[in-house]
Design a protein around this motif. Structure first.
Motif, PDB file in Angstrom:
ATOM      1  N   ILE A 194       0.839  -1.209   0.000  1.00  9.35           N
ATOM      2  CA  ILE A 194       0.000   0.000   0.000  1.00  9.35           C
ATOM      3  C   ILE A 194       0.873   1.257   0.000  1.00  9.35           C
ATOM      4  CG2 ILE A 194      -1.623   1.339   1.417  1.00  9.35           C
ATOM      5  CD1 ILE A 194      -2.928  -1.387   2.174  1.00  9.35           C
ATOM      6  N   MET A 195       1.956   1.218   0.763  1.00  5.06           N
ATOM      7  CA  MET A 195       2.867   2.370   0.821  1.00  5.06           C
ATOM      8  C   MET A 195       3.414   2.691  -0.578  1.00  5.06           C
ATOM      9  SD  MET A 195       6.308   3.204   0.686  1.00  5.06           S
ATOM     10  CE  MET A 195       7.289   1.770   1.147  1.00  5.06           C
ATOM     11  N   THR A 196       3.858   1.655  -1.307  1.00  5.59           N
ATOM     12  CA  THR A 196       4.440   1.917  -2.631  1.00  5.59           C
ATOM     13  C   THR A 196       3.399   2.515  -3.584  1.00  5.59           C
ATOM     14  OG1 THR A 196       4.014  -0.348  -3.436  1.00  5.59           O
ATOM     15  CG2 THR A 196       6.182   0.083  -2.441  1.00  5.59           C
ATOM     16  N   GLU A 197       2.161   2.066  -3.457  1.00  2.00           N
ATOM     17  CA  GLU A 197       1.101   2.634  -4.296  1.00  2.00           C
ATOM     18  C   GLU A 197       0.876   4.106  -3.988  1.00  2.00           C
ATOM     19  OE1 GLU A 197      -2.507   0.235  -3.902  1.00  2.00           O
ATOM     20  OE2 GLU A 197      -2.244  -0.198  -6.029  1.00  2.00           O
ATOM     21  N   LEU A 198       0.933   4.441  -2.698  1.00  2.00           N
ATOM     22  CA  LEU A 198       0.651   5.813  -2.278  1.00  2.00           C
ATOM     23  C   LEU A 198       1.728   6.805  -2.687  1.00  2.00           C
ATOM     24  CD1 LEU A 198      -0.841   5.526   1.328  1.00  2.00           C
ATOM     25  CD2 LEU A 198      -2.010   6.142  -0.771  1.00  2.00           C
ATOM     26  N   VAL A 199       2.985   6.373  -2.656  1.00  2.00           N
ATOM     27  CA  VAL A 199       4.056   7.347  -2.876  1.00  2.00           C
ATOM     28  C   VAL A 199       4.598   7.379  -4.303  1.00  2.00           C
ATOM     29  CG1 VAL A 199       4.729   7.227  -0.448  1.00  2.00           C
ATOM     30  CG2 VAL A 199       5.979   5.855  -2.142  1.00  2.00           C
ATOM     31  N   LYS A 200       4.228   6.402  -5.118  1.00  2.00           N
ATOM     32  CA  LYS A 200       4.708   6.374  -6.489  1.00  2.00           C
ATOM     33  C   LYS A 200       4.180   7.588  -7.253  1.00  2.00           C
ATOM     34  CE  LYS A 200       5.252   3.136 -10.302  1.00  2.00           C
ATOM     35  NZ  LYS A 200       4.902   1.794 -10.788  1.00  2.00           N
ATOM     36  N   GLY A 201       5.106   8.359  -7.818  1.00  2.00           N
ATOM     37  CA  GLY A 201       4.698   9.508  -8.621  1.00  2.00           C
ATOM     38  C   GLY A 201       4.606  10.825  -7.860  1.00  2.00           C
ATOM     39  N   ILE A 202       4.830  10.790  -6.550  1.00  2.00           N
ATOM     40  CA  ILE A 202       4.752  12.052  -5.799  1.00  2.00           C
ATOM     41  C   ILE A 202       6.149  12.517  -5.392  1.00  2.00           C
ATOM     42  CG2 ILE A 202       2.435  11.464  -4.969  1.00  2.00           C
ATOM     43  CD1 ILE A 202       3.600  10.987  -2.206  1.00  2.00           C
ATOM     44  N   SER A 203       6.240  13.756  -4.907  1.00  2.00           N
ATOM     45  CA  SER A 203       7.544  14.328  -4.539  1.00  2.00           C
ATOM     46  C   SER A 203       8.061  13.745  -3.226  1.00  2.00           C
ATOM     47  CB  SER A 203       7.428  15.842  -4.399  1.00  2.00           C
ATOM     48  OG  SER A 203       6.694  16.162  -3.232  1.00  2.00           O
ATOM     49  N   LYS A 204       9.376  13.909  -3.030  1.00  2.00           N
ATOM     50  CA  LYS A 204       9.988  13.423  -1.790  1.00  2.00           C
ATOM     51  C   LYS A 204       9.341  14.065  -0.572  1.00  2.00           C
ATOM     52  CE  LYS A 204      14.671  12.726  -3.579  1.00  2.00           C
ATOM     53  NZ  LYS A 204      16.081  13.169  -3.460  1.00  2.00           N
ATOM     54  N   LYS A 211       6.352  15.365  -0.233  1.00  2.00           N
ATOM     55  CA  LYS A 211       4.993  14.854  -0.051  1.00  2.00           C
ATOM     56  C   LYS A 211       5.030  13.445   0.556  1.00  2.00           C
ATOM     57  CE  LYS A 211       0.728  15.517  -0.406  1.00  2.00           C
ATOM     58  NZ  LYS A 211       0.171  16.517   0.477  1.00  2.00           N
ATOM     59  N   ALA A 212       5.962  12.631   0.086  1.00  2.00           N
ATOM     60  CA  ALA A 212       6.092  11.267   0.587  1.00  2.00           C
ATOM     61  C   ALA A 212       6.466  11.270   2.065  1.00  2.00           C
ATOM     62  CB  ALA A 212       7.143  10.508  -0.224  1.00  2.00           C
ATOM     63  N   LEU A 213       7.328  12.194   2.427  1.00  2.00           N
ATOM     64  CA  LEU A 213       7.758  12.308   3.812  1.00  2.00           C
ATOM     65  C   LEU A 213       6.587  12.721   4.706  1.00  2.00           C
ATOM     66  CD1 LEU A 213      10.476  11.848   5.148  1.00  2.00           C
ATOM     67  CD2 LEU A 213      10.929  14.293   4.975  1.00  2.00           C
ATOM     68  N   GLU A 214       5.781  13.637   4.205  1.00  2.00           N
ATOM     69  CA  GLU A 214       4.600  14.082   4.953  1.00  2.00           C
ATOM     70  C   GLU A 214       3.624  12.921   5.166  1.00  2.00           C
ATOM     71  OE1 GLU A 214       4.651  18.502   2.926  1.00  2.00           O
ATOM     72  OE2 GLU A 214       2.746  17.416   2.965  1.00  2.00           O
ATOM     73  N   LEU A 215       3.421  12.136   4.116  1.00  2.00           N
ATOM     74  CA  LEU A 215       2.521  10.983   4.220  1.00  2.00           C
ATOM     75  C   LEU A 215       3.039   9.982   5.249  1.00  2.00           C
ATOM     76  CD1 LEU A 215       1.304   9.804   0.698  1.00  2.00           C
ATOM     77  CD2 LEU A 215      -0.069  10.678   2.579  1.00  2.00           C
ATOM     78  N   GLN A 242      -7.587  11.431  10.371  1.00  2.81           N
ATOM     79  CA  GLN A 242      -8.567  12.183   9.573  1.00  2.81           C
ATOM     80  C   GLN A 242      -8.018  12.378   8.163  1.00  2.81           C
ATOM     81  OE1 GLN A 242     -11.403  13.067  11.064  1.00  2.81           O
ATOM     82  NE2 GLN A 242     -10.694  12.391  13.073  1.00  2.81           N
ATOM     83  N   GLU A 243      -6.850  11.818   7.913  1.00  2.18           N
ATOM     84  CA  GLU A 243      -6.152  12.074   6.660  1.00  2.18           C
ATOM     85  C   GLU A 243      -6.667  11.215   5.520  1.00  2.18           C
ATOM     86  OE1 GLU A 243      -4.167  14.488   6.345  1.00  2.18           O
ATOM     87  OE2 GLU A 243      -3.685  14.959   8.432  1.00  2.18           O
ATOM     88  N   ARG A 244      -7.393  11.842   4.605  1.00  2.00           N
ATOM     89  CA  ARG A 244      -7.898  11.088   3.454  1.00  2.00           C
ATOM     90  C   ARG A 244      -6.777  10.678   2.513  1.00  2.00           C
ATOM     91  NH1 ARG A 244     -13.160  14.580   2.043  1.00  2.00           N
ATOM     92  NH2 ARG A 244     -14.319  14.145   3.935  1.00  2.00           N
ATOM     93  N   GLU A 245      -5.698  11.428   2.552  1.00  2.00           N
ATOM     94  CA  GLU A 245      -4.578  11.123   1.660  1.00  2.00           C
ATOM     95  C   GLU A 245      -3.992   9.736   1.911  1.00  2.00           C
ATOM     96  OE1 GLU A 245      -2.031  15.101   1.050  1.00  2.00           O
ATOM     97  OE2 GLU A 245      -2.560  14.607   3.099  1.00  2.00           O
ATOM     98  N   LEU A 246      -4.220   9.213   3.103  1.00  2.00           N
ATOM     99  CA  LEU A 246      -3.655   7.899   3.412  1.00  2.00           C
ATOM    100  C   LEU A 246      -4.401   6.760   2.712  1.00  2.00           C
ATOM    101  CD1 LEU A 246      -2.739   8.289   7.196  1.00  2.00           C
ATOM    102  CD2 LEU A 246      -1.172   8.067   5.272  1.00  2.00           C
ATOM    103  N   LYS A 247      -5.563   7.077   2.156  1.00  2.00           N
ATOM    104  CA  LYS A 247      -6.326   6.094   1.370  1.00  2.00           C
ATOM    105  C   LYS A 247      -6.373   4.708   2.026  1.00  2.00           C
ATOM    106  CE  LYS A 247      -5.407   8.648  -2.825  1.00  2.00           C
ATOM    107  NZ  LYS A 247      -4.621   8.736  -4.024  1.00  2.00           N
TER     108      LYS A 247
END
Ligand code: ZN
Length: 141
Positions: free
Chosen positions: A72-82, A84-88, A102-107
């Protein structure tokens, strides 16, 4: 574990068919990390395009939690900036610690909220995210 069946289904799906599983032909960084309390082992490889994570793959072995969380982690961070990935990653680690988010970004990663009740399992869930942070730290400009 007291997680909903939906969450259990998502975890099982990623464990059986892990996304981005394998190795990269070209990579900028590789991180090897282990969780001795469970026996999980993950190799994480990343190829960057400028500041963006353009390719990411993992392999290794371990329990369903560590493997599905890595998938799931690899799906979430693929294609985003470093950045942004660190924030996630920080949001994920925080969620696993307090048991909610409450973070929807975590999908799909929200399926691991429940592991906060099981201290040993939290290490399984965060293993791949810590590997990601290490990889980003090593390639920081
Ligand atoms: Zn584990």
């Amino acid at each position: 574990m007291e997680i909903s069946e939906l969450y259990a289904d998502i975890i099982m799906d990623h464990q059986r068919n892990p996304r981005n599983y394998g190795t990269l032909e070209e990579k900028d960084v590789e991180v090897h990390t282990t969780n001795s309390s469970c026996g999980d082992e993950i190799f994480l490889e990343i190829k960057f395009d400028g500041d963006k994570i353009s390719q990411i793959a993992f392999h290794g072995h371990g329990c369903a939690i560590s493997k599905s969380s890595a998938s799931i982690m690899t799906e979430l961070v693929k294609g985003i900036s470093k950045q942004k990935a660190l924030e996630l990653s920080k949001k994920f680690v925080e969620m696993v610690k307090i048991g909610k988010t409450q973070e929807r970004e975590l999908k799909d990663a929200v399926v691991f909220q429940g592991v906060s009740q099981y201290p040993l399992r939290t290490k399984c869930a965060t293993l791949s995210w810590h590997a990601l942070e290490e990889a980003l730290k090593r390639t920081a400009v």
